[in-house]
Design a protein around this motif. Structure first.
Motif, PDB file in Angstrom:
ATOM      1  N   SER A   1     -10.405  -2.548   3.625  1.00  0.00           N
ATOM      2  CA  SER A   1     -10.138  -2.639   2.188  1.00  0.00           C
ATOM      3  C   SER A   1      -8.741  -3.165   1.893  1.00  0.00           C
ATOM      4  O   SER A   1      -8.531  -3.836   0.874  1.00  0.00           O
ATOM      5  N   ASN A   2      -7.787  -2.901   2.779  1.00  0.00           N
ATOM      6  CA  ASN A   2      -6.424  -3.375   2.529  1.00  0.00           C
ATOM      7  C   ASN A   2      -6.363  -4.902   2.518  1.00  0.00           C
ATOM      8  O   ASN A   2      -5.778  -5.507   1.624  1.00  0.00           O
TER       9      ASN A   2
ATOM     10  N   PHE B   1       0.807  -1.221   0.000  1.00  0.00           N
ATOM     11  CA  PHE B   1       0.000   0.000   0.000  1.00  0.00           C
ATOM     12  C   PHE B   1       0.843   1.275   0.000  1.00  0.00           C
ATOM     13  O   PHE B   1       0.361   2.332  -0.400  1.00  0.00           O
ATOM     14  N   THR B   2       2.108   1.197   0.429  1.00  0.00           N
ATOM     15  CA  THR B   2       2.954   2.390   0.364  1.00  0.00           C
ATOM     16  C   THR B   2       3.480   2.628  -1.046  1.00  0.00           C
ATOM     17  O   THR B   2       3.733   3.770  -1.439  1.00  0.00           O
ATOM     18  N   ARG B   3       3.645   1.550  -1.810  1.00  0.00           N
ATOM     19  CA  ARG B   3       4.140   1.683  -3.184  1.00  0.00           C
ATOM     20  C   ARG B   3       3.134   2.430  -4.059  1.00  0.00           C
ATOM     21  O   ARG B   3       3.509   3.167  -4.976  1.00  0.00           O
ATOM     22  N   ILE B   4       1.860   2.240  -3.779  1.00  0.00           N
ATOM     23  CA  ILE B   4       0.813   2.922  -4.545  1.00  0.00           C
ATOM     24  C   ILE B   4       0.090   3.920  -3.625  1.00  0.00           C
ATOM     25  O   ILE B   4      -1.140   3.972  -3.587  1.00  0.00           O
ATOM     26  N   TRP B   5       0.854   4.717  -2.898  1.00  0.00           N
ATOM     27  CA  TRP B   5       0.295   5.637  -1.902  1.00  0.00           C
ATOM     28  C   TRP B   5      -0.711   6.615  -2.512  1.00  0.00           C
ATOM     29  O   TRP B   5      -1.646   7.054  -1.833  1.00  0.00           O
ATOM     30  N   ALA B   6      -0.536   6.935  -3.773  1.00  0.00           N
ATOM     31  CA  ALA B   6      -1.463   7.869  -4.413  1.00  0.00           C
ATOM     32  C   ALA B   6      -2.866   7.272  -4.536  1.00  0.00           C
ATOM     33  O   ALA B   6      -3.848   8.009  -4.702  1.00  0.00           O
ATOM     34  N   GLN B   7      -2.972   5.948  -4.455  1.00  0.00           N
ATOM     35  CA  GLN B   7      -4.267   5.278  -4.531  1.00  0.00           C
ATOM     36  C   GLN B   7      -4.773   4.848  -3.164  1.00  0.00           C
ATOM     37  O   GLN B   7      -5.982   4.651  -2.981  1.00  0.00           O
ATOM     38  N   THR B   8      -3.865   4.666  -2.206  1.00  0.00           N
ATOM     39  CA  THR B   8      -4.256   4.115  -0.902  1.00  0.00           C
ATOM     40  C   THR B   8      -4.258   5.147   0.227  1.00  0.00           C
ATOM     41  O   THR B   8      -5.098   5.062   1.128  1.00  0.00           O
TER      42      THR B   8
ATOM     43  N   ARG C   1      -2.047  -0.043   7.591  1.00  0.00           N
ATOM     44  CA  ARG C   1      -2.659   0.941   6.681  1.00  0.00           C
ATOM     45  C   ARG C   1      -3.724   1.755   7.400  1.00  0.00           C
ATOM     46  O   ARG C   1      -3.815   2.986   7.205  1.00  0.00           O
ATOM     47  N   GLY C   2      -4.519   1.107   8.242  1.00  0.00           N
ATOM     48  CA  GLY C   2      -5.537   1.834   8.993  1.00  0.00           C
ATOM     49  C   GLY C   2      -4.933   2.903   9.888  1.00  0.00           C
ATOM     50  O   GLY C   2      -5.417   4.041   9.942  1.00  0.00           O
ATOM     51  N   LEU C   3      -3.851   2.552  10.586  1.00  0.00           N
ATOM     52  CA  LEU C   3      -3.191   3.517  11.466  1.00  0.00           C
ATOM     53  C   LEU C   3      -2.526   4.628  10.671  1.00  0.00           C
ATOM     54  O   LEU C   3      -2.510   5.792  11.105  1.00  0.00           O
ATOM     55  N   ALA C   4      -1.954   4.283   9.516  1.00  0.00           N
ATOM     56  CA  ALA C   4      -1.301   5.304   8.684  1.00  0.00           C
ATOM     57  C   ALA C   4      -2.312   6.347   8.221  1.00  0.00           C
ATOM     58  O   ALA C   4      -2.068   7.558   8.313  1.00  0.00           O
ATOM     59  N   VAL C   5      -3.459   5.876   7.727  1.00  0.00           N
ATOM     60  CA  VAL C   5      -4.495   6.807   7.279  1.00  0.00           C
ATOM     61  C   VAL C   5      -5.072   7.575   8.464  1.00  0.00           C
ATOM     62  O   VAL C   5      -5.335   8.775   8.381  1.00  0.00           O
TER      63      VAL C   5
END
Length: 257
Positions: A78-79, A21-28, A117-121
């Motif tokens: 979703s992740n 999910f970090t590689r496609i950060w613009a989408q995630t 991913r949840g915590l990052a967002v």
């Protein structure tokens, strides 16, 4: 597998999920940030200025904990659902299942990826909210415990959805027809005190009500339901989903067809 090998396997799965999910950060990572900023502007500034106070706080302050929790819920779910279903679709999950990696490690790896991913967002949304209002830390333990358990719960939910999904369309059914309605009816934008007794009692059947209110209590110190009951509910549901997800993974249901 010995302890060191198990840790390496867990780390490998987790790193793969995080890089995914970090590689496609613009989408995630970027879309949730933009969406929540619009919520802050529309509901917080425009609508909130007309509503005034709610629960003893400015409306913007009141809805921020719910919006953070909503971002964590949707992204952790979703992740995992997209990642695990992709592994099923590409048949790469079969190689993992026949390996000596314990099923607990496989499940924990995917769930921890969803939590990450949840915590990052959630962190991104929290930082953005500081441009619109101020936040407090009323009870740090409640904040940390609630957000971790909620992210884990919906990561497990995404895993279960991916197991039963037969096509890419199936992984969007639950978020669209179950997750989104429950989230909007979970007390994110309003206090349950504003509802009639019938709707208040009906809302208690919505598990997201407990998560949002527990997190709101941790930040603002106010809650529509008992905080410790909320934490107990979240814990019990998470444990139940973990046991169910583990049994599905161990049985190979939906993965060995």
């Amino acid at each position: 597998m010995n302890r060191d090998q198990t840790l390496v396997a867990l780390q490998t799965i987790l790193v793969k999920e995080v890089r995914r999910f970090t590689r496609i950060w613009a989408q995630t990572l970027l879309p949730p940030a933009i969406t929540m900023t619009l919520y802050f502007v529309i509901f917080g500034n425009l609508v909130g200025s007309r509503i005034g106070e709610m629960g003893g706080f400015h409306y913007m302050q009141y809805i921020v904990p719910g919006l953070i929790m909503m971002a964590v819920i949707t992204n952790s779910y979703s992740n995992v659902v997209s990642s695990f279903y992709s592994a099923k679709f590409q048949r790469s999950i079969e190689e993992l299942l026949v390996s000596p990696v314990p099923h607990h490690v496989i499940l924990c790896g995917y769930v921890m990826g969803g939590i990450a991913r949840g915590l990052a967002v959630g962190a991104i949304v929290t930082v953005l909210s500081l441009f619109f209002t101020s936040l407090h830390l009323h009870h740090l333990f409640v904040i940390v415990y609630t957000i971790l358990m909620t992210a884990a719960l919906f990561s497990l939910g995404g895993f279960i959805n991916a197991v039963f999904a037969k096509s890419f369309d199936d992984i969007s059914i639950i978020p669209t027809f179950v997750l989104t309605p429950l989230t909007y009816l979970g007390g994110v934008f309003y206090s349950m005190d504003q509802l009639s007794p019938f709707w208040q009692n009906l809302s208690l059947l919505n598990p997201i009500v407990y998560m949002v209110n527990a997190f709101r209590y941790g930040i603002l110190g106010v809650s529509d339901v008992n905080v410790w009951l909320s934490l107990a509910m979240v814990t019990l549901v998470t444990v139940a989903l973990y046991i169910y997800a583990y049994r599905l993974l161990k049985s190979g249901r939906g993965m060995k067809e």
